[in-house]
Write a protein that holds these residues in place. Sequence first.
Motif: not given
Lengths: 487, 355
Positions: B158-169, B228-237
């Motif tokens: 659960p909670g995996s992967p943790l992903i950050l999206e920069v500029g989600c639009g 940021l509330p969580w970290g570190p990320m598995d992925l940055i997209v």
Amino acid sequence: MNRHLCVWLFRHPSLNGYLQCHIQLHSHQFRQIHLDTRLQVFRQNRNCILHLLSKNWSRRYCHQDTKMLWKHKALQKYMENLSKEYQTLEQCLQHIPVNEENRRSLNRRHAELAPLAAIYQEIQETEQAIEELESMCKSRQSLALWPRLECSSVIIAHFNLELLDSSNPPTSASQVAGTTGLNKQDEKQLQELALEERQTIDQKINMLYNELFQSLVPKEKYDKNDVILEVTAGRTTGGDICQQFTREIFDMYQNYSCYKHWQFELLNYTPADYGGLHHAAARISGDGVYKHLKYEGGIHRVQRIPEVGLSSRMQRIHTGTMSVIVLPQPDEVDVKLDPKDLRIDTFRAKGAGGQHVNKTDSAVRLVHIPTGLVVECQQERSQIKNKEIAFRVLRARLYQQIIEKDKRQQQSARKLQVGTRAQSERIRTYNFTQDRVSDHRIAYEVRDIKEFLCGGKGLDQLIQRLLQSADEEAIAELLDEHLKSAK
Amino acid sequence: MELWGRMLWALLSGPGRRGSTRGWAFSSWQPQPPLAGLSSAIELVSHWTGVFEKRGIPEARESSEYIVAHVLGAKTFQSLRPALWTQPLTSQQLQCIRELSSRRLQRMPVQYILGEWDFQGLSLRMVPPVFIPRPETEELVEWVLEEVAQRSHAVGSPGSPLILEVGCGSGAISLSLLSQLPQSRVIAVDKREAAISLTHENAQRLRLQDRIWIIHLDMTSERSWTHLPWGPMDLIVSNPPYVFHQDMEQLAPEIRSYEDPAALDGGEEGMDIITHILALAPRLLKDSGSIFLEVDPRHPELVSSWLQSRPDLYLNLVAVRRDFCGSQVECACWHLNVHSPGMESKRRYVLPEVT
């Protein structure tokens, strides 16, 4: 004088499966007792097996032809040979030392034949029981044979004019065995008991024949697959009768999918003017879709006086055609697609894309370079979805080509074909003026076109008949080959 | 000429003609040929295609098809229920089509006109000036999904992967990943309030709001990453703004006049936001984590050499993919997989500095 009783099974080629027992007395004093017995109707009505395998023919039974008779003998011989082979194999595997590889293939063949041999064994035993039952009826003297019968509740009715006149009601089988004469009441009792016994045995043998039949019919590789159904209007010299008809047929298959609780997903729809249809394709998924729809592929012909459209001005009978193509859908593993063999075109202007451009045209065209197949899709707004659909259709078309190659290698003389050979065959005519649909492959006619085009029971019945015929042909072919190889 | 047209028009469309009420909107003051009140979908598409072509509107046929289909309740003209192709439309429908088409005549992108568009099969609301997701970005999402599937040991918990999206639009990338990775969690950030609320709306429409945290912040500002509330990320997209600044004025009016320039302009070499995201790696990315980016066709080399100049980030450009349009056509963009190797490499690198 030997008055003997001939009992044979007379099965009507009707879907209700009524069994008529004609108990006929061959003698100048003629009495016929006609009984209707409802038999268990199995999932598919295998009338033909009983045609094939029932022992007592009658010249009056006009539904048979010599072909059936031949098949019957050939089937007997075939089963005998299989049984022998099975027994030889059994001997072989037990007593004769074989090397590992041979052992494996022998084992495999042994496993293949085991169920057939078992059914054959049972059929033989049951037929023997019938024979004994019948021979009991042949002559009076056979009464003495009763104690020898294994069946616990066998009571033989001896239909003999002389016996009909006698009295003394029997109370048990042995008593009957002991007496030489029976009165009318006894007769009746015995009659009923005998018929009951006969019924049970008949049911059993019917079931066995069905099992045998099922086991013998070669399984079609792709029967359980989903399909892609494509319809294309034919060409006429004028008017749009073909296009109107194409739409009606496409609607029919859509309704049929509903009737069978399948899923119908539209892939492509190219309408013509005035409500007709040029070309359409749909993906139908569910249980045994290909099995049911495979014989729908081919040319469907229409004859009518058009009510709407361009052709309706002149009140004349027009003829038109449309073609149906049924492609079994492969799983991903069945058709390998090498990315190098593919060219993917999207309809965007050559040049910049990505953030530099905002395009809404999400259509995708796939070109399979080795075969030259082209598939286009613009069903969705999401380009990647269109790509998925295009891939699916391409896979199905390539799969069809693979199947073609398979089938072409088997030179088949069957009337019911699938594949490209069937594609150009005129398989069915829909005559609106005479309100009649005729399938040319099995000489089947049905009335009430409007009901038929609703894609419900009418179409389903036709399809069941087609499947039945196909199975019969498959077995005939099997026996043919066996005979040839035996020679 | 215009006056004459209007007079003729008034004569032709007098009261009582054909009996149907037609609310003609004369706001554009263009003499338009009268439409029969009983037009069918096919005829309307044909009509408006002609109108758009005459005015030089790009994708004339596609635009009119989408508008007509939308008014009739379908996503594409092809998927419209066949019976509707030839049925006459109601006057409200005609009016609706007219209004939407007049916006198209103002070069508004179709996606904003309809107020929605599809991405990876999901239907998302579209509101100007929030950036409209491009089809090439669907391929980026596909790639991310492939990678995640390969590292399947991480997926499933659960909670995996943790992903950050920069500029989600509009939330396109985040929500399509969430919908296809049922265990994943996403933090989506954007510096525009409009984007934040649109992503919120789309998340709720798709019932994915429980697994996404949408945060209004500017990644280019120094202190932002601490929020940021969580970290570190598995992925940055990310599909960061990557247009070269000098190319901005050559963009089509649809883009220039309606979409947020901040979502497009990447600075002189289009690298400004890209470099900021890559610089986040040491603080935000797990070991063996990956950054997936969509970039301009000229960027793979630029990114590669930039990364070489920043060994302190411990990042490798491991893979590049172009959009799937085939080799005959100039590619629209590139997708990059920038990988952060494990702790071992970091330690190995640090050692030489100690003398």
